[in-house]
Design a protein around this motif. Structure first.
Motif, PDB file in Angstrom:
ATOM      1  N   ASP A  50       0.811  -1.250   0.055  1.00  0.00           N
ATOM      2  CA  ASP A  50      -0.073   0.175   0.007  1.00  0.00           C
ATOM      3  C   ASP A  50       0.845   1.298   0.044  1.00  0.00           C
ATOM      4  O   ASP A  50       0.601   2.306  -0.492  1.00  0.00           O
ATOM      5  CB  ASP A  50      -1.042   0.284   1.246  1.00  0.00           C
ATOM      6  CG  ASP A  50      -2.177  -1.025   1.111  1.00  0.00           C
ATOM      7  OD1 ASP A  50      -2.266  -1.573  -0.037  1.00  0.00           O
ATOM      8  OD2 ASP A  50      -2.686  -1.139   1.952  1.00  0.00           O
ATOM      9  N   THR A  51       2.075   1.302   0.643  1.00  0.00           N
ATOM     10  CA  THR A  51       2.984   2.420   0.770  1.00  0.00           C
ATOM     11  C   THR A  51       3.625   2.618  -0.612  1.00  0.00           C
ATOM     12  O   THR A  51       4.056   3.746  -1.057  1.00  0.00           O
ATOM     13  CB  THR A  51       3.837   2.242   1.883  1.00  0.00           C
ATOM     14  OG1 THR A  51       3.157   2.033   3.119  1.00  0.00           O
ATOM     15  CG2 THR A  51       4.703   3.414   1.990  1.00  0.00           C
ATOM     16  N   GLN A  52       3.784   1.374  -0.996  1.00  0.00           N
ATOM     17  CA  GLN A  52       4.504   1.448  -2.689  1.00  0.00           C
ATOM     18  C   GLN A  52       3.593   2.191  -3.608  1.00  0.00           C
ATOM     19  O   GLN A  52       3.796   2.908  -4.197  1.00  0.00           O
ATOM     20  CB  GLN A  52       4.676   0.005  -3.069  1.00  0.00           C
ATOM     21  CG  GLN A  52       5.927  -0.630  -2.483  1.00  0.00           C
ATOM     22  CD  GLN A  52       6.217  -1.934  -3.256  1.00  0.00           C
ATOM     23  OE1 GLN A  52       6.085  -1.970  -4.513  1.00  0.00           O
ATOM     24  NE2 GLN A  52       6.547  -3.153  -2.640  1.00  0.00           N
ATOM     25  N   LEU A  53       2.217   1.896  -3.368  1.00  0.00           N
ATOM     26  CA  LEU A  53       1.340   2.669  -4.377  1.00  0.00           C
ATOM     27  C   LEU A  53       1.060   4.192  -4.197  1.00  0.00           C
ATOM     28  O   LEU A  53       0.906   4.904  -5.002  1.00  0.00           O
ATOM     29  CB  LEU A  53      -0.163   1.973  -4.280  1.00  0.00           C
ATOM     30  CG  LEU A  53      -0.389   0.343  -4.451  1.00  0.00           C
ATOM     31  CD1 LEU A  53      -1.722  -0.270  -4.219  1.00  0.00           C
ATOM     32  CD2 LEU A  53       0.139   0.344  -5.990  1.00  0.00           C
ATOM     33  N   ASP A  54       1.333   4.494  -2.942  1.00  0.00           N
ATOM     34  CA  ASP A  54       1.004   5.764  -2.440  1.00  0.00           C
ATOM     35  C   ASP A  54       2.522   6.526  -2.805  1.00  0.00           C
ATOM     36  O   ASP A  54       2.419   7.654  -3.537  1.00  0.00           O
ATOM     37  CB  ASP A  54       1.065   6.158  -1.011  1.00  0.00           C
ATOM     38  CG  ASP A  54      -0.250   5.754  -0.052  1.00  0.00           C
ATOM     39  OD1 ASP A  54      -1.253   5.814  -1.116  1.00  0.00           O
ATOM     40  OD2 ASP A  54      -0.461   5.496   0.866  1.00  0.00           O
ATOM     41  N   SER A  55       3.777   5.777  -2.890  1.00  0.00           N
ATOM     42  CA  SER A  55       4.983   6.362  -3.354  1.00  0.00           C
ATOM     43  C   SER A  55       4.747   6.686  -4.834  1.00  0.00           C
ATOM     44  O   SER A  55       5.143   7.799  -5.436  1.00  0.00           O
ATOM     45  CB  SER A  55       5.985   5.486  -3.211  1.00  0.00           C
ATOM     46  OG  SER A  55       6.300   5.451  -1.741  1.00  0.00           O
ATOM     47  N   ARG A  56       4.301   5.750  -5.548  1.00  0.00           N
ATOM     48  CA  ARG A  56       4.160   5.867  -6.948  1.00  0.00           C
ATOM     49  C   ARG A  56       3.267   6.865  -7.418  1.00  0.00           C
ATOM     50  O   ARG A  56       3.615   7.573  -8.423  1.00  0.00           O
ATOM     51  CB  ARG A  56       3.898   4.539  -7.600  1.00  0.00           C
ATOM     52  CG  ARG A  56       4.820   3.567  -7.903  1.00  0.00           C
ATOM     53  CD  ARG A  56       4.751   2.363  -8.627  1.00  0.00           C
ATOM     54  NE  ARG A  56       4.196   1.348  -7.716  1.00  0.00           N
ATOM     55  CZ  ARG A  56       4.929   0.394  -7.104  1.00  0.00           C
ATOM     56  NH1 ARG A  56       6.310   0.622  -7.162  1.00  0.00           N
ATOM     57  NH2 ARG A  56       4.665  -0.497  -6.198  1.00  0.00           N
ATOM     58  N   ARG A  57       2.141   7.070  -6.749  1.00  0.00           N
ATOM     59  CA  ARG A  57       1.025   8.320  -6.810  1.00  0.00           C
ATOM     60  C   ARG A  57       2.173   9.438  -6.743  1.00  0.00           C
ATOM     61  O   ARG A  57       2.026  10.461  -7.593  1.00  0.00           O
ATOM     62  CB  ARG A  57      -0.075   7.965  -6.269  1.00  0.00           C
ATOM     63  CG  ARG A  57      -0.763   7.076  -6.342  1.00  0.00           C
ATOM     64  CD  ARG A  57      -2.101   7.056  -5.155  1.00  0.00           C
ATOM     65  NE  ARG A  57      -2.807   8.089  -5.146  1.00  0.00           N
ATOM     66  CZ  ARG A  57      -2.916   9.195  -4.231  1.00  0.00           C
ATOM     67  NH1 ARG A  57      -2.270   8.734  -3.296  1.00  0.00           N
ATOM     68  NH2 ARG A  57      -3.675  10.058  -4.476  1.00  0.00           N
ATOM     69  N   THR A  58       2.950   9.578  -5.841  1.00  0.00           N
ATOM     70  CA  THR A  58       3.541  10.835  -5.557  1.00  0.00           C
ATOM     71  C   THR A  58       4.561  10.983  -6.545  1.00  0.00           C
ATOM     72  O   THR A  58       4.740  12.325  -6.667  1.00  0.00           O
ATOM     73  CB  THR A  58       4.312  10.718  -4.060  1.00  0.00           C
ATOM     74  OG1 THR A  58       3.239  10.398  -2.902  1.00  0.00           O
ATOM     75  CG2 THR A  58       4.989  12.001  -3.691  1.00  0.00           C
ATOM     76  N   PHE A  59       5.305   9.914  -7.104  1.00  0.00           N
ATOM     77  CA  PHE A  59       6.098  10.221  -8.274  1.00  0.00           C
ATOM     78  C   PHE A  59       5.577  11.101  -9.487  1.00  0.00           C
ATOM     79  O   PHE A  59       6.003  12.047 -10.117  1.00  0.00           O
ATOM     80  CB  PHE A  59       6.824   8.853  -8.593  1.00  0.00           C
ATOM     81  CG  PHE A  59       7.472   8.008  -7.661  1.00  0.00           C
ATOM     82  CD1 PHE A  59       8.065   8.784  -6.516  1.00  0.00           C
ATOM     83  CD2 PHE A  59       7.502   6.726  -7.751  1.00  0.00           C
ATOM     84  CE1 PHE A  59       8.597   7.782  -5.612  1.00  0.00           C
ATOM     85  CE2 PHE A  59       8.203   5.825  -6.934  1.00  0.00           C
ATOM     86  CZ  PHE A  59       8.850   6.397  -5.894  1.00  0.00           C
ATOM     87  N   VAL A  60       4.312  10.432  -9.797  1.00  0.00           N
ATOM     88  CA  VAL A  60       3.683  11.302 -10.932  1.00  0.00           C
ATOM     89  C   VAL A  60       3.472  12.668 -10.637  1.00  0.00           C
ATOM     90  O   VAL A  60       3.477  13.461 -11.262  1.00  0.00           O
ATOM     91  CB  VAL A  60       2.530  10.444 -11.325  1.00  0.00           C
ATOM     92  CG1 VAL A  60       1.678  11.023 -12.464  1.00  0.00           C
ATOM     93  CG2 VAL A  60       2.991   8.838 -11.828  1.00  0.00           C
ATOM     94  N   GLY A  61       2.731  12.944  -9.301  1.00  0.00           N
ATOM     95  CA  GLY A  61       2.217  14.173  -8.976  1.00  0.00           C
ATOM     96  C   GLY A  61       3.376  15.159  -8.900  1.00  0.00           C
ATOM     97  O   GLY A  61       3.291  16.261  -9.472  1.00  0.00           O
ATOM     98  N   GLU A  62       4.620  14.694  -8.287  1.00  0.00           N
ATOM     99  CA  GLU A  62       5.671  15.531  -7.988  1.00  0.00           C
ATOM    100  C   GLU A  62       6.022  16.018  -9.438  1.00  0.00           C
ATOM    101  O   GLU A  62       6.624  17.082  -9.764  1.00  0.00           O
ATOM    102  CB  GLU A  62       6.775  14.964  -7.411  1.00  0.00           C
ATOM    103  CG  GLU A  62       6.161  15.133  -5.496  1.00  0.00           C
ATOM    104  CD  GLU A  62       7.339  14.625  -4.696  1.00  0.00           C
ATOM    105  OE1 GLU A  62       8.448  14.094  -5.114  1.00  0.00           O
ATOM    106  OE2 GLU A  62       7.103  15.050  -3.650  1.00  0.00           O
ATOM    107  N   ALA A  63       6.024  14.895 -10.163  1.00  0.00           N
ATOM    108  CA  ALA A  63       6.763  15.395 -11.759  1.00  0.00           C
ATOM    109  C   ALA A  63       5.806  16.399 -12.281  1.00  0.00           C
ATOM    110  O   ALA A  63       6.544  17.373 -12.873  1.00  0.00           O
ATOM    111  CB  ALA A  63       6.792  14.127 -12.443  1.00  0.00           C
ATOM    112  N   PHE A  64       4.868  16.207 -12.244  1.00  0.00           N
ATOM    113  CA  PHE A  64       3.893  17.327 -12.954  1.00  0.00           C
ATOM    114  C   PHE A  64       3.927  18.584 -12.373  1.00  0.00           C
ATOM    115  O   PHE A  64       4.110  19.879 -12.914  1.00  0.00           O
ATOM    116  CB  PHE A  64       2.467  17.062 -12.972  1.00  0.00           C
ATOM    117  CG  PHE A  64       2.016  16.141 -14.181  1.00  0.00           C
ATOM    118  CD1 PHE A  64       2.095  16.159 -15.639  1.00  0.00           C
ATOM    119  CD2 PHE A  64       1.571  14.648 -13.868  1.00  0.00           C
ATOM    120  CE1 PHE A  64       1.591  15.961 -16.510  1.00  0.00           C
ATOM    121  CE2 PHE A  64       1.277  13.895 -14.912  1.00  0.00           C
ATOM    122  CZ  PHE A  64       1.235  14.410 -16.391  1.00  0.00           C
TER     123      PHE A  64
END
Length: 369
Positions: A50-64
């Motif tokens: 679940d924490t992996q999933l949250d991290s990947r969401r953050t990777f995308v959001g921070e890039a934008f």
């Protein structure tokens, strides 16, 4: 406690020397290679899923937010059905004439450890690998890579790659021994820079042609992306970086007039042989885009490097009504979106194609303004 701290301008790197107190989000890695051999194939096995999933969401959001300068929230993410045992293709590297065959250590591309079992790869391929490991003396001394692949029809492929100019005459012997041990496989021999040659049952398209390594999740991404184009019947749709034509086939089945571009001629040949009629081009998108007929809609799925600047410039000039961008790298996706000033970002969705790693697949929908 950390060791080997190296400071850079915007970040620092170090290795964990000793764990003093584990986080509540930390778990025990399933794969022994992850810690023992510092395998570079995975980066997040010590993190709860679940924490992996949250991290990947953050990777995308921070890039934008950081690169595209857009106020975008971390997008929703579609989880994988299986966090392990999902990869249908694994490329192993060889050193010392094949005495060591495995994966690179994290951050050390010149070092390879001998692989026993990869826990993110489907067990059927790992069972094949156990047999191949036991037959190591039959592998060529000039071995550079071993590729294990499970195709869509359930066929198993073993690709043996050797150095440029090297000749291997032992393929038939290896194939016969695999068959004798109850391991039906199509064996491919590929010298560097040369075309693969098959030994064994079937004439499936070459196992070296790109196909998504997590097919079930890849299908979900493609279905979602095509749906975001909206109605396509009678419209001209570009399918850029088209691979073996799966997206083209889906668009054509919905009545679109598809014009596709793919660099790999073998993939284009497979699409032409097995797919519906479409106007297909083999070559680089940046070289061919000026010759394509003006599109109503575009779907693009570039490699990790993103789209060439000439491609984004031409899309900006033509401004199709809707552009759906499938990306395997949030940074290059955000860079390309920043270049496309004539479009408005209307939707972002992440997909977990690569559990246990830091990679994430993203679909972005842009509409002309």
């Amino acid at each position: 406690e950390l060791t080997g701290l190296k400071k850079h301008k915007r970040f620092a790197r170090a290795r964990l020397a000793r764990l003093l107190e584990p986080s509540a989000h930390r778990v025990e890695p399933r794969c022994p290679h992850y810690v023992r051999d510092q395998c570079g194939g995975c980066q997040l096995q010590h993190v709860a899923y679940d924490t992996q999933l949250d991290s990947r969401r953050t990777f995308v959001g921070e890039a934008f937010r950081r690169l595209a300068k857009l106020d975008v929230a971390n997008p929703p993410i579609t989880p994988a059905a299986k966090p392990y045992d999902y990869r249908t293709k694994l490329t192993l590297h060889a050193q010392e004439g094949g005495r060591r065959i495995g994966l690179h250590r994290y951050g050390r591309p010149d070092e390879i450890f001998d692989l026993q079992w990869c826990h993110i790869t489907v067990p059927r391929l790992m069972e094949l690998w156990q047999t191949v490991r036991s037959l190591r003396p039959l592998l060529p001394s000039s071995l550079t890579q071993v590729v294990l692949r499970l195709d869509r029809g359930g066929g198993v492929h073993l690709v043996i790659r050797v150095g440029e100019g090297d000749v291997w005459s032992g393929g038939q012997r290896l194939h016969s021994e695999l068959h004798r041990r109850g391991t039906p496989v199509t064996l491919w021999y590929q010298p560097a820079g040369g075309a693969p040659r098959a030994l064994g049952p079937g004439t499936a398209f070459p196992a070296t042609v790109f196909e998504q390594v997590h097919p079930e999740m890849g299908d979900q991404v493609r279905d979602f992306a095509v749906q975001q184009l909206g109605p396509v019947s009678g419209l001209r749709v570009w399918d850029l970086y088209a691979g073996i034509g799966e997206t083209t086939a889906q668009l054509a089945s919905r009545g679109a007039r598809v014009e596709s571009v793919e660099l790999d001629r073998r993939a284009v040949n497979e699409a032409e042989a097995s797919g519906p009629p479409a106007l297909r081009h083999a070559g680089r998108v940046e070289d061919l885009i000026d010759r394509l007929k003006t599109p109503d809609l575009v779907i693009t799925n570039p490699p990790r490097t993103g789209m060439h600047e000439h491609v984004t410039a031409e899309l900006e000039r033509l401004r199709p009504a809707r552009l759906v961008y499938i990306s395997c790298d949030p940074a290059t996706l955000a860079r390309d979106v920043q270049r496309l000033q004539g479009f408005r970002l209307t939707l972002v969705r992440a997909f977990d194609l690569f559990p246990q790693t830091a990679h994430v697949e993203t679909v972005a929908v842009l509409e002309a303004v």
